[in-house]
Design an enzyme around this catalytic site. Structure first.
Site, mmCIF file in Angstrom:
data_model
loop_
_atom_site.group_PDB
_atom_site.id
_atom_site.type_symbol
_atom_site.label_atom_id
_atom_site.label_comp_id
_atom_site.label_asym_id
_atom_site.label_seq_id
_atom_site.Cartn_x
_atom_site.Cartn_y
_atom_site.Cartn_z
ATOM 1 N N ARG A 180 35.703 48.224 39.337
ATOM 2 C CA ARG A 180 36.646 48.319 38.224
ATOM 3 C C ARG A 180 36.014 48.783 36.913
ATOM 4 O O ARG A 180 36.354 48.300 35.837
ATOM 5 C CB ARG A 180 37.386 46.992 37.988
ATOM 6 C CG ARG A 180 38.230 46.522 39.140
ATOM 7 C CD ARG A 180 39.384 47.467 39.475
ATOM 8 N NE ARG A 180 40.033 47.057 40.696
ATOM 9 C CZ ARG A 180 39.677 47.518 41.906
ATOM 10 N NH1 ARG A 180 38.726 48.418 42.037
ATOM 11 N NH2 ARG A 180 40.299 47.089 42.975
ATOM 12 N N CYS A 227 46.726 43.620 38.415
ATOM 13 C CA CYS A 227 45.896 42.411 38.515
ATOM 14 C C CYS A 227 45.361 42.049 37.138
ATOM 15 O O CYS A 227 44.835 42.897 36.428
ATOM 16 C CB CYS A 227 44.740 42.648 39.478
ATOM 17 S SG CYS A 227 45.270 42.544 41.190
ATOM 18 N N GLU A 297 40.649 41.775 33.979
ATOM 19 C CA GLU A 297 40.630 43.161 34.443
ATOM 20 C C GLU A 297 41.518 43.994 33.513
ATOM 21 O O GLU A 297 41.220 45.140 33.221
ATOM 22 C CB GLU A 297 41.163 43.270 35.883
ATOM 23 C CG GLU A 297 41.243 44.729 36.325
ATOM 24 C CD GLU A 297 41.738 44.952 37.752
ATOM 25 O OE1 GLU A 297 41.185 44.343 38.677
ATOM 26 O OE2 GLU A 297 42.672 45.755 37.912
#
Ligand code: EPU
Length: 303
Positions: A180, A227, A297
């Protein structure tokens, strides 16, 4: 209030972009969460020349700039967001196929375009991003992905614009892709990238199955920012939040999804402060129960 030193720059931007330049522009409709206040300035940019000019004015006049993709992993604060928000449109939204299973995608191109073209040509690889709603630029910055893999795996070479207006090319191995994220820094803009897929078979079926799985486990069609937390190295944030008994936990109009613990749903009229407060509640509880510190995130835009 606009500072006198900026007025010349703002007038110049208006001259260059005309109806594609706005002051006090509502950002909430441009995000999947439908939360956020006004951008002090907003510009929709069609090509590299325009982008260089806008960046040059912003940097010289000390105006903070940010790039908005499809706003799908983003929480924008509730008040006036200072500076200029730019969105890559026009030519930046295009995808072009080449020989050797290669594609060139513009920075503002939806990731779904690559998945569609891959299905048409029966090419394998893009299934790792099937169902991810963002753009190439945001997807590269966050190395978007699923359990099947990440966008970075498909990248051959990326075209980048520095804040000084210089164009750079970076091969995948120099992008510093990680879980990520990547290492190119927030002060750069992804102009586009060359992507490479592989010959495959039954690609349509693979994509269909991935999307079906996503629909059965994640809240689709609701206002979320994807998310909320990264998965800790050896576990799943969604599972931890679920096990901690936090599903359905609410802060104002923001609720921990009852379907997947790592999604927060805006039930309607929710605010960024409620979202951030709920993040804190969830982080504290998960830490208390499991001793694990969940890292966000989602990207948070505030002044
Ligand atoms: N689980 C629960 N309860 C929940 C949620 C999940 O017990 O409320 C369990 C599941 O049953 C499963 C495990 O946790 O055993 C993992 O869940 P899942 O397969 O849904 O994957 P995830 O780790 O939660 C990741 C990505 C998603 C991506 C999915 C599917 C991250 C933070 N999340 O989710 O990406 O869609 O895999 O590939 O990496 C995103 O990045 O925004 C995102 C949604």
């Amino acid at each position: 209030m606009i500072m006198a030193s900026c007025i010349k720059g703002i007038n110049a931007l208006q001259g260059i972009l005309s109806s594609r330049f706005h002051t006090s522009y509502p950002l909430a409709p441009l995000t999947s969460l439908k939360i956020g206040g006004m951008a002090e300035f907003f510009a929709s940019i069609d090509n590299i020349g325009e982008l260089q000019k806008v960046l040059n004015i912003a940097v010289n006049d000390g105006i903070r700039w940010r790039v908005l993709g499809k706003g799908t992993n983003l929480v924008i604060h509730d008040g006036l967001l200072k500076g200029i928000v730019v969105q890559l449109s026009g030519g930046f939204k295009k995808i072009r196929g080449y020989e050797d299973n290669r594609f060139y995608m513009g920075g503002g191109c939806p990731l779904s375009f690559l998945v569609k073209d891959a299905i048409k040509a029966d090419l394998q690889g893009a299934e790792v991003i099937s169902g991810i709603p963002g753009t190439l630029g945001g997807g590269i910055m966050m190395n978007a992905g699923t359990r099947l893999g990440s966008l970075g795996d498909l990248v051959e070479e990326v075209d980048i614009l520095t804040k000084e207006g210089m164009m750079e090319k970076k091969k995948r191995q120099n992008m510093g892709f990680s879980y990520r994220g990547c290492q190119i820094g927030e002060d750069k803009i992804i102009l586009g990238a060359e992507m490479r897929l592989k010959p495959g078979s039954d690609v349509r079926e693979t994509v269909k199955a991935a999307i079906k799985k996503r629909h059965s486990t994640q809240p689709q069609g609701q206002k979320t920012a994807g998310c909320v937390f990264c998965n800790p190295e050896v576990d799943s944030a969604g599972r931890l939040i679920d096990e901690a008994g936090l599903k359905g936990c609410r802060c104002g109009q923001i609720e921990v999804s009852r379907k997947h613990g790592n999604f927060f749903v805006n039930l309607g009229g929710g605010t960024a402060s409620e979202f951030l407060r709920l993040m804190e509640i969830v982080q504290n509880k998960v830490y208390q129960v499991f001793g694990i510190d969940l890292k966000p995130e989602v990207r948070i835009w505030a002044n």
